[in-house]
Design an enzyme around this catalytic site. Sequence first.
Site, mmCIF file in Angstrom:
data_model
loop_
_atom_site.group_PDB
_atom_site.id
_atom_site.type_symbol
_atom_site.label_atom_id
_atom_site.label_comp_id
_atom_site.label_asym_id
_atom_site.label_seq_id
_atom_site.Cartn_x
_atom_site.Cartn_y
_atom_site.Cartn_z
ATOM 1 C CB THR A 1 41.287 8.644 19.543
ATOM 2 O OG1 THR A 1 42.116 7.956 20.476
ATOM 3 C CG2 THR A 1 41.967 8.381 18.235
ATOM 4 C CB SER A 2 41.039 11.202 24.488
ATOM 5 O OG SER A 2 40.671 11.036 25.664
ATOM 6 N NE ARG A 3 34.137 12.433 25.380
ATOM 7 C CZ ARG A 3 34.151 11.148 25.203
ATOM 8 N NH1 ARG A 3 35.094 10.768 24.071
ATOM 9 N NH2 ARG A 3 33.332 10.427 25.454
ATOM 10 C CG ASP B 1 37.641 8.989 16.416
ATOM 11 O OD1 ASP B 1 37.134 9.338 15.277
ATOM 12 O OD2 ASP B 1 37.260 8.798 17.064
ATOM 13 C CB CYS C 1 44.153 11.792 30.043
ATOM 14 S SG CYS C 1 44.398 13.066 29.138
ATOM 15 N N PRO C 2 40.975 11.479 30.281
ATOM 16 C CG PRO C 2 39.944 11.168 32.327
ATOM 17 C CD PRO C 2 41.377 10.808 31.626
ATOM 18 C CE LYS D 1 37.991 1.190 31.194
ATOM 19 N NZ LYS D 1 38.133 2.119 32.412
ATOM 20 C CG HIS E 1 33.323 10.706 18.563
ATOM 21 N ND1 HIS E 1 33.268 11.700 19.611
ATOM 22 C CD2 HIS E 1 33.787 9.687 19.217
ATOM 23 C CE1 HIS E 1 33.341 11.274 20.990
ATOM 24 N NE2 HIS E 1 33.852 9.838 20.415
ATOM 25 C CG ASP F 1 47.643 7.673 34.084
ATOM 26 O OD1 ASP F 1 47.205 7.982 35.211
ATOM 27 O OD2 ASP F 1 46.816 7.203 33.141
ATOM 28 C CD GLU G 1 33.065 15.240 19.065
ATOM 29 O OE1 GLU G 1 34.228 15.021 18.768
ATOM 30 O OE2 GLU G 1 32.304 14.164 19.357
HETATM 31 P P1 NAD Z 1 40.297 5.197 31.578
HETATM 32 O O1 NAD Z 1 39.600 5.884 32.791
HETATM 33 O O2 NAD Z 1 40.640 3.570 31.794
HETATM 34 O O3 NAD Z 1 41.717 5.952 31.572
HETATM 35 C C1 NAD Z 1 41.896 7.386 31.797
HETATM 36 C C2 NAD Z 1 43.564 7.395 32.311
HETATM 37 O O4 NAD Z 1 43.799 8.667 32.059
HETATM 38 C C3 NAD Z 1 43.351 7.077 33.643
HETATM 39 O O5 NAD Z 1 44.580 5.999 33.819
HETATM 40 C C4 NAD Z 1 43.750 8.319 34.392
HETATM 41 O O6 NAD Z 1 44.405 8.108 35.720
HETATM 42 C C5 NAD Z 1 44.579 9.283 33.118
HETATM 43 N N1 NAD Z 1 44.483 10.440 33.558
HETATM 44 C C6 NAD Z 1 43.608 11.270 34.106
HETATM 45 N N2 NAD Z 1 44.102 12.484 34.221
HETATM 46 C C7 NAD Z 1 45.459 12.620 33.453
HETATM 47 C C8 NAD Z 1 46.226 13.806 33.268
HETATM 48 N N3 NAD Z 1 46.095 14.889 33.456
HETATM 49 N N4 NAD Z 1 47.216 13.223 32.612
HETATM 50 C C9 NAD Z 1 47.609 11.891 32.118
HETATM 51 N N5 NAD Z 1 46.565 11.126 32.328
HETATM 52 C C10 NAD Z 1 45.482 11.116 33.176
HETATM 53 O O7 NAD Z 1 39.608 5.663 30.456
HETATM 54 P P2 NAD Z 1 39.718 4.980 28.896
HETATM 55 O O8 NAD Z 1 38.613 3.855 28.873
HETATM 56 O O9 NAD Z 1 41.117 4.467 28.634
HETATM 57 O O10 NAD Z 1 39.165 5.949 27.925
HETATM 58 C C11 NAD Z 1 40.103 7.277 27.841
HETATM 59 C C12 NAD Z 1 39.263 8.462 27.182
HETATM 60 O O11 NAD Z 1 38.904 8.010 25.857
HETATM 61 C C13 NAD Z 1 37.973 8.550 27.462
HETATM 62 O O12 NAD Z 1 38.004 9.278 28.809
HETATM 63 C C14 NAD Z 1 37.119 8.919 26.339
HETATM 64 O O13 NAD Z 1 36.955 10.480 26.468
HETATM 65 C C15 NAD Z 1 38.079 8.679 25.333
HETATM 66 N N6 NAD Z 1 37.173 7.733 24.375
HETATM 67 C C16 NAD Z 1 37.042 7.932 23.022
HETATM 68 C C17 NAD Z 1 36.414 7.269 22.349
HETATM 69 C C18 NAD Z 1 36.169 7.354 20.745
HETATM 70 O O14 NAD Z 1 35.369 6.866 20.075
HETATM 71 N N7 NAD Z 1 37.114 8.383 20.338
HETATM 72 C C19 NAD Z 1 35.785 5.982 22.571
HETATM 73 C C20 NAD Z 1 35.876 5.550 24.000
HETATM 74 C C21 NAD Z 1 36.585 6.534 25.002
#
Ligand code: NAD
Length: 333
Positions: A232-234, A258, A205-206, A154, A295, A174, A263
């Site tokens: 900005t992921s983890r 982020d 990615c997660p 997303k 974050h 992906d 953290e």
């Molecule tokens: P999502 O589940 O919609 O998308 C994650 C995508 O990563 C999927 O398409 C999956 O197939 C792909 N993926 C999994 N393993 C992978 C790899 N090894 N290489 C490449 N792609 C891979 O998740 P989302 O809603 O887009 O959120 C993504 C991440 O953003 C979350 O997991 C979360 O950790 C992080 N996040 C951060 C904040 C923030 O405030 N900084 C807020 C929300 C989410």
Amino acid sequence: MRVAVFSTKPYDRDFLTAANADGRHELALLEPRLSAETATLARGADAVCAFVNDDLGAPVLEQLAGAGVRVVALRSAGYNHVDVAAAAKLGLTVVRVPEYSPYAVAEHCVGLMLALNRKIHRAHNRVREHNFALTGLLGFDLHGRTVGVVGTGKIGVCVARIMAGFGCRVLASDPYPNPDALAVGVEYVPLETLLAQSHVVTLHCPLTPDTHHLIDAERIRQMRPGVMLINTSRGALVDTRAVISGLKNGRIGHLGLDVYEEETDLFFEDLSDQMLRDDDFSRLSTFPNVLITGHQAFFTEEALHNIAGTTIANLTAVERDGPDGVTGPARVC
Ligand code: NAD
């Protein structure tokens, strides 16, 4: 339900109270982070409501289940901080907010890119001191550059769409290519190709055992010299020490974070009158080409409204229909 809400900030109180305006649930809004020491605060509650830096490892889950808690409602999409196997074994229902505003995170991510590239944080400080010199502030056109998006779920798709709008070539990696990304012209390539060709690499990615330290010393060597890296992921997607070496030797030209591996003891708190004990974080903060936010990518009105609304709806659904009241991606276990 009686709900012990951990890690509550004033903004959580406002949005959760509004979402629970009919008073259906009894919310105990607690400031402490959930941990082995604070889990006793959940005594008498049917559910706990937790955020990203709350401890939901097996020992804490055991304490919660022992205290009568049946439901864990996450105010986040990510659930890498939950021992899901332990929760399932204890019969706990874990629910989350799978989507609240991918735009919030994507827009913050692009904000980091723009600020780093055009050195807006440095320019702001200079102008405040009446230093109007431009030396050291040289940026580059994003138009025509290559941006690599790792993870096109997303949030990644939103970032890809924005960067395509800037006139960038967008590469992605992906395991599950997303038709929405293909529709905006994204080219799927192996991670090695993405790293070798991208001027900007952004992680979406997660965090899983497979993606822990996805960006390590070897992957940094595979990147274009002077690359801009955005996370900005983890935090633990990135090996912090390897990134510090990459910044020192110039392989990494810009770093926008982020999230940070360690953290938990830093972010979301005002520590301005305390000594920082984290030497890696302190070192990162010294680089002029590093921009860190605590974050906050999720932190928009729309996101907080949706997080609170989905959390209350999840609790209501489990109360009304039992664990199977929540199905689909909102149900973790
Ligand atoms: P999502 O589940 O919609 O998308 C994650 C995508 O990563 C999927 O398409 C999956 O197939 C792909 N993926 C999994 N393993 C992978 C790899 N090894 N290489 C490449 N792609 C891979 O998740 P989302 O809603 O887009 O959120 C993504 C991440 O953003 C979350 O997991 C979360 O950790 C992080 N996040 C951060 C904040 C923030 O405030 N900084 C807020 C929300 C989410």
